[in-house]
Enzyme design. Sequence first.
Site, PDB file in Angstrom:
ATOM      1  N   HIS A  89       0.871  -1.181   0.000  1.00  0.00           N
ATOM      2  CA  HIS A  89       0.000   0.000   0.000  1.00  0.00           C
ATOM      3  C   HIS A  89       0.906   1.228   0.000  1.00  0.00           C
ATOM      4  CE1 HIS A  89      -3.082   2.798   0.989  1.00  0.00           C
ATOM      5  NE2 HIS A  89      -3.130   2.645   2.292  1.00  0.00           N
ATOM      6  N   ASP A 130       2.287   6.222   5.446  1.00  0.00           N
ATOM      7  CA  ASP A 130       2.590   5.591   6.732  1.00  0.00           C
ATOM      8  C   ASP A 130       3.225   4.217   6.523  1.00  0.00           C
ATOM      9  OD1 ASP A 130      -0.024   5.165   5.725  1.00  0.00           O
ATOM     10  OD2 ASP A 130      -0.736   4.375   7.637  1.00  0.00           O
ATOM     11  N   HIS A 150      -6.978  -0.079   1.703  1.00  0.00           N
ATOM     12  CA  HIS A 150      -7.763   1.108   1.911  1.00  0.00           C
ATOM     13  C   HIS A 150      -7.739   2.075   0.722  1.00  0.00           C
ATOM     14  CE1 HIS A 150      -6.688   5.187   3.918  1.00  0.00           C
ATOM     15  NE2 HIS A 150      -7.973   5.208   3.764  1.00  0.00           N
ATOM     16  N   HIS A 194      -1.090  -1.885  11.294  1.00  0.00           N
ATOM     17  CA  HIS A 194      -1.225  -1.012  12.474  1.00  0.00           C
ATOM     18  C   HIS A 194      -1.696  -1.849  13.663  1.00  0.00           C
ATOM     19  CE1 HIS A 194      -0.896   2.711  10.155  1.00  0.00           C
ATOM     20  NE2 HIS A 194      -1.864   2.307   9.353  1.00  0.00           N
TER      21      HIS A 194
HETATM   22 FE1  FEO Z   1      -4.051   3.522   4.258  1.00  0.00          FE
HETATM   23 FE2  FEO Z   1      -2.231   2.856   7.163  1.00  0.00          FE
HETATM   24  O1  FEO Z   1      -2.601   3.568   5.444  1.00  0.00           O
END
Ligand code: FEO
Length: 399
Positions: free
Chosen positions: A79, A83, A146, A226
């Site tokens: 992705h 981050d 995402h 995360h």
């Molecule tokens: Fe869609 Fe943790 O970035």
Amino acid sequence: MKKPLTATVSWVGKVDWQLERFHGDEYSTHKGSTYNSYVIEEGKTVLVDTVWKPFAKEFVDNLESEGLLAKLDAVIAQHAEIDHSGSLPELLKRRPDLPVYCTANGVKSLKGHYHQDWDFRVVKTGDEFDLGNGKKLVFVEAPMLHWPDSMFSYMTGDAILFSNDAFGQHLATEKLFNDLVDQDELFVECIKYYANILTPFSAQVKAKIEQVLALKLPLSMIATSHGVIWRDNPAQIVMKYMEWSQNYQEDRVTILYDTMWEGTRSLAEAMARGISDASPSTTVVAHCLSKFDKNDALTDVFRSKAILLGSPTINKGILTAMSGTLEELKGLRFKGKKAAAFGCYGWSGESVPILTESLKSSGFQLVDDGFKAMWNPDDATMQSAYEYGKAFAGKLAGG
Ligand code: FEO
């Protein structure tokens, strides 16, 4: 530093205890977060994702001190949001020969962010990376979980699903696994993450989970990007996502309002009493948007079967804390929830029709035209607001 998941898979990410806001100022992270990166050391040595740019040097220095930097054969960029990709420039500055495996949309996003012609290797669903030792990574595109570029990687043998953002949560912890952290705290952050980030993509979430479940793959861990790694009953978070992706609601009503001279606040509190008296099983929460955390308020909306929005009229409009929330409600595209508006006014009284129209265009089912109170509510108006709350609860019971 390096922490083992299995004999050959380790976490090499960053725990960000200090993070209070994410996505600029859009998402509150009361518990900090982590940026999870993993290294697989089989016949080939592969890095799965990196960490946010401010920690790039620390991250790559750690890889070097662990003896991993020189060993790497490839990096998997699941992705491109920064981050997770933010350390690629530092990594590839020090290992410019390293191939970057990502989706076709990943190339677009990574080039868009970093304007570099790295050695991109485009993968699509079903493509494999041979790790050696009889194991491989199988890629699964996961658009909108995402971003359009997102993908999962499944490691055979160890049965680990690297899921990137999906199934994650903003929770800083030195404890790596889901069974080692406070469960209430964990699920508060999981549902907040889903409500605030994934709600608009619920159709894709459901379809992707069904597609992956249909493969009937063994699953020992879900390694997210995360928060914690799901090793104890990893299917539990998958089942939660299935539940949350299907117009989720509890027996809960959320009242969101802002107030200038406490009139609209008084209405909110009277309505909360009315709803609770008419339907004692229903949980009612009332939040003043200029004081309460926006993302926690939106999590309450996600959990609710209905909402009430309140603002007094100012300059023929509404208060600014409410305007921002209307934008969020529009973007998150909640489904299957009922709603109405209320507010005080002095002379023109536009706030209730503005809120009503916004609720309607954001996909809420209006139960009526709302409740308006001229000037500060007197005893009779407060009684009417209480009765309005009772009637509102009755309309929800009607299905
Ligand atoms: Fe869609 Fe943790 O970035």
